[in-house]
Design a protein around this motif. Sequence first.
Motif, PDB file in Angstrom:
ATOM      1  N   TYR A  36      15.659  14.343   2.230  1.00 20.41           N
ATOM      2  CA  TYR A  36      15.688  14.863   0.852  1.00 20.41           C
ATOM      3  C   TYR A  36      15.655  13.726  -0.154  1.00 20.41           C
ATOM      4  N   LEU A  37      16.373  12.641   0.116  1.00 18.85           N
ATOM      5  CA  LEU A  37      16.377  11.489  -0.788  1.00 18.85           C
ATOM      6  C   LEU A  37      15.008  10.825  -0.843  1.00 18.85           C
ATOM      7  N   GLU A  38      14.314  10.789   0.271  1.00 19.93           N
ATOM      8  CA  GLU A  38      12.968  10.202   0.291  1.00 19.93           C
ATOM      9  C   GLU A  38      12.010  10.966  -0.616  1.00 19.93           C
ATOM     10  N   GLN A  39      12.096  12.286  -0.630  1.00 21.54           N
ATOM     11  CA  GLN A  39      11.228  13.078  -1.493  1.00 21.54           C
ATOM     12  C   GLN A  39      11.562  12.870  -2.967  1.00 21.54           C
TER      13      GLN A  39
ATOM     14  N   LYS B 133       8.757   7.941  -8.195  1.00 21.52           N
ATOM     15  CA  LYS B 133       7.982   6.713  -8.005  1.00 21.52           C
ATOM     16  C   LYS B 133       8.852   5.464  -8.105  1.00 21.52           C
ATOM     17  N   LEU B 134      10.038   5.525  -7.537  1.00 26.17           N
ATOM     18  CA  LEU B 134      10.917   4.363  -7.547  1.00 26.17           C
ATOM     19  C   LEU B 134      10.642   3.409  -6.389  1.00 26.17           C
ATOM     20  N   HIS B 135       9.782   3.776  -5.482  1.00 22.37           N
ATOM     21  CA  HIS B 135       9.467   2.906  -4.354  1.00 22.37           C
ATOM     22  C   HIS B 135       8.372   1.899  -4.659  1.00 22.37           C
ATOM     23  N   GLN B 136       7.744   1.998  -5.837  1.00 23.44           N
ATOM     24  CA  GLN B 136       6.614   1.129  -6.140  1.00 23.44           C
ATOM     25  C   GLN B 136       7.048  -0.317  -6.386  1.00 23.44           C
ATOM     26  N   ASN B 137       8.265  -0.520  -6.888  1.00 25.91           N
ATOM     27  CA  ASN B 137       8.728  -1.877  -7.185  1.00 25.91           C
ATOM     28  C   ASN B 137       9.325  -2.581  -5.978  1.00 25.91           C
ATOM     29  N   ALA B 138       9.450  -1.907  -4.870  1.00 28.30           N
ATOM     30  CA  ALA B 138      10.062  -2.492  -3.684  1.00 28.30           C
ATOM     31  C   ALA B 138       9.081  -3.417  -2.964  1.00 28.30           C
ATOM     32  N   LEU B 139       9.557  -4.605  -2.591  1.00 32.65           N
ATOM     33  CA  LEU B 139       8.725  -5.514  -1.811  1.00 32.65           C
ATOM     34  C   LEU B 139       8.540  -5.015  -0.386  1.00 32.65           C
TER      35      LEU B 139
ATOM     36  N   ILE C 294      10.274  -1.844   2.495  1.00 38.24           N
ATOM     37  CA  ILE C 294      11.196  -0.760   2.820  1.00 38.24           C
ATOM     38  C   ILE C 294      11.336  -0.737   4.336  1.00 38.24           C
ATOM     39  N   LYS C 295      12.543  -0.911   4.798  1.00 39.18           N
ATOM     40  CA  LYS C 295      12.803  -1.036   6.227  1.00 39.18           C
ATOM     41  C   LYS C 295      13.796   0.020   6.656  1.00 39.18           C
ATOM     42  N   GLU C 296      13.418   0.806   7.651  1.00 37.61           N
ATOM     43  CA  GLU C 296      14.286   1.849   8.176  1.00 37.61           C
ATOM     44  C   GLU C 296      15.044   1.319   9.385  1.00 37.61           C
ATOM     45  N   ILE C 297      16.369   1.458   9.348  1.00 38.47           N
ATOM     46  CA  ILE C 297      17.214   0.993  10.431  1.00 38.47           C
ATOM     47  C   ILE C 297      18.135   2.128  10.843  1.00 38.47           C
ATOM     48  N   HIS C 298      19.016   1.845  11.790  1.00 41.42           N
ATOM     49  CA  HIS C 298      19.943   2.853  12.270  1.00 41.42           C
ATOM     50  C   HIS C 298      20.935   3.222  11.171  1.00 41.42           C
ATOM     51  N   GLU C 299      21.113   4.502  10.958  1.00 45.36           N
ATOM     52  CA  GLU C 299      22.049   5.061   9.982  1.00 45.36           C
ATOM     53  C   GLU C 299      21.685   4.724   8.541  1.00 45.36           C
ATOM     54  N   GLY C 300      20.456   4.356   8.263  1.00 45.89           N
ATOM     55  CA  GLY C 300      20.136   4.089   6.870  1.00 45.89           C
ATOM     56  C   GLY C 300      18.770   3.479   6.670  1.00 45.89           C
ATOM     57  N   ILE C 301      18.597   2.931   5.479  1.00 43.50           N
ATOM     58  CA  ILE C 301      17.327   2.356   5.060  1.00 43.50           C
ATOM     59  C   ILE C 301      17.614   1.265   4.045  1.00 43.50           C
TER      60      ILE C 301
ATOM     61  N   LYS D 203       7.148   2.625   5.174  1.00 47.19           N
ATOM     62  CA  LYS D 203       8.304   1.809   5.549  1.00 47.19           C
ATOM     63  C   LYS D 203       8.126   1.299   6.966  1.00 47.19           C
ATOM     64  N   ASP D 204       8.816   0.200   7.240  1.00 46.41           N
ATOM     65  CA  ASP D 204       8.752  -0.423   8.565  1.00 46.41           C
ATOM     66  C   ASP D 204       9.692   0.304   9.517  1.00 46.41           C
ATOM     67  N   ARG D 205       9.128   0.812  10.591  1.00 42.16           N
ATOM     68  CA  ARG D 205       9.916   1.434  11.641  1.00 42.16           C
ATOM     69  C   ARG D 205       9.122   1.374  12.931  1.00 42.16           C
TER      70      ARG D 205
END
Length: 562
Positions: free
Chosen positions: A229-232, A238-244, A246-253, A484-486
Amino acid sequence: MQLHSGKREERTGSFCHQEVQCRHHPAHPFQFVLEKRGGSQRVDELTFFLTATSKPFIMEYMQAPATSSQGNILCCTCGIPIPPNPANMCVSCLRTTVDISEGIPKQVNLHFCKQCERYLQPPASWVQCALESRELLALCLKKLKGNMTKVRLIDAGFLWTEPHSKRIKLKVTIQKEVMNGAILQQVFVVEFVIQGQMCDDCHRVEAKDFWNSVVQVRQKTSHKKTFYYLEQLILKHKLHQNALNIKEIHEGIDFYYATKQHAQKMVDFLQCTVPCRSKTSQRLISHDIHSNTFNYKSTYSIEIVPVCKDNVVCLSPRLAQSLGNMGQVCVCARVTSTIHLIDPNTLQIAEVDGGTYWRNPFNSLVSPRQLEEFIVMDTDVIRNQKLRAGAGIRSNKHTLAEVWVQKTSEMDTAQQYHCRTHLGHLLNIGDLVQGFDFANSNVNDEFLNKMNPSHIPDVVLIKKSYNRSKRVKRRNWKLKEMDKDREGMAPEDERQYQDFLEDLEEDEALRKNVNIFRDASKIPVESDTDDEGAPRISLMEMLEDLSLADATGGEGADMLTE
C-alpha cells in the motif's frame, strides 16, 4: 473627313493613311472617339469634340502617357545582363565572392546521457528533449548563438536522419547585408554529432556508495500488505523520482538520496501516510578545519506499526476503555494513516494513530499462515443490539450475526464452532470463510493471557473466501511497481501480493488512494461482481495506462528508447 453635329452615326475613313473608325461618345453628345485600328486590334485612340455649329471642326490628336521600362546592366564579373543592384553582381558571382555563413561551424558536438536520456545544456544543466522537438531545436540553436551575432536568423528546421546514426541535421536560413547594402540570403546544413556523457546524477547512481542520506523503512511483521500500500502511495505522489537507489531488504526497504532535503521530504510523507515513528542519526565523513565545514551522512530510521490488515489484535484494558469500552479482541480492518479496528462482537469501530499506539502498543496474535478455512453451517442476524454504557461508534457497513461454522478439514466429524462476526452481510449457508481458531491454539500474549476465558471467542472470522484462480483470471486491471533492487519474488511474496490485490477489490476506501490502471491485454468487464459474488473493480475507477508507443507510435518509441 468632315462630320456634322446633327448626325449620330459612325463613319469610316482614312487618318494619316491609316484605317480609322469614328463612333459617337455615349456620355457627351458633342464628343466623338476616333479609333485607329491596325488589323483586328485597336492600337491607338483619338478623342475629338464637335462644336455646336455645322461647320467643319479641327481634330486634335491626344497622346497616351509614356511608360518607362527599367534597363539591365552587365554583371561586373561574368558579364551577363542582370537588373541593377548595389553590388553590380549577379547572385551566383555574389555567392562565390561572399560567404555569409563564414565563422558558423557546420559540425557541432551534442552531449547526451544514455542513462537518463537527457542533453547537456551548458554550462552544467541537463534537460529532457524528444527528437525533433521544440526544446531540442532551441538547444541546438543555443550552441550556434555565439557565432551568429553578425547575421540574421530567418528559419531553422530538422532534416530526417537515421535514429541510430547519432546525428541530428539542422537546416538553417540566414541573411546578411554585404557590398553597399545588398542583402544576401543563404541556406546551409549544420550537423550535430551526439556524444555520450554521463550526467552527475547518473554518476551518483552508478557509484553504489555515493549517497548523502538514506531512509530505512522497517515493519516487524510477516506480511507486506502495508508496504504494498505504501508503494502505491509513493508512486502516486512521485516521491521515488529523487531517489538514487531503492533497495528492498528483509522486513523493509531503503531509499538513498543525494541531498538531505529529499530524505527529509520522504520522512515527512511517511509520517503523514502510515502510523510510524522515526529516529535520526549522523556520521561524520570529513571535516575541513580551515573553512570549518563538516560532511555528514544522515540516516533516518522509520518503524511502521507491526499491524497489517486482517490481523487479530488484543488491546490493553486501558486502551480498550479509552476507545469506547470496546472489546479487547479486535480485527484490523485496514491500515492507512491510522489503524482502523472493529470489534466483531459489537461492531464498534475505532481509530488508533501512531502516537497512541506507541504509548499503548499491541501486537498481532496470528499470522496469515495460521488462518484456517471454515464453512458456514448456519447464520442468524442480530438486530437491536444493546451497547454498554460509554460505547463508541458502530459500523454501518457491517452486519452483526451469530454463525455456526465447521472446519473444512474436519468435515468427517460433528465438531462445530459458534461465534459472533461482523461479516453478517456477506455470509450465507455454505460459504467459505477464513478465520482463526482460538479454542485449539496456544497464543502467547500479555493481554490475552490476563483476559477472562469466557470473553475470548472460540473462532474469529476474518474475511469471506473466494476462488482465487478465477479471480486472477478475470482481473482486468493492474498496478505499477517501483524500480528497486531485489533478488527476486519468492512464492510467499507472490501470495501476499495477491492478497493485497484482493483487499483492493474488497475495500473501496482502501483503493481510493491508489492509481489503478486498466489492463489492455484482458477483456474489460462492465459488471462489478462475477458469478460467485466476488467483488470487482469497475471500469469507472480505472485509469488508462499511457505508454510511449501509444503517444508516439512504434517508430517514435524506438527512437526515444535507443
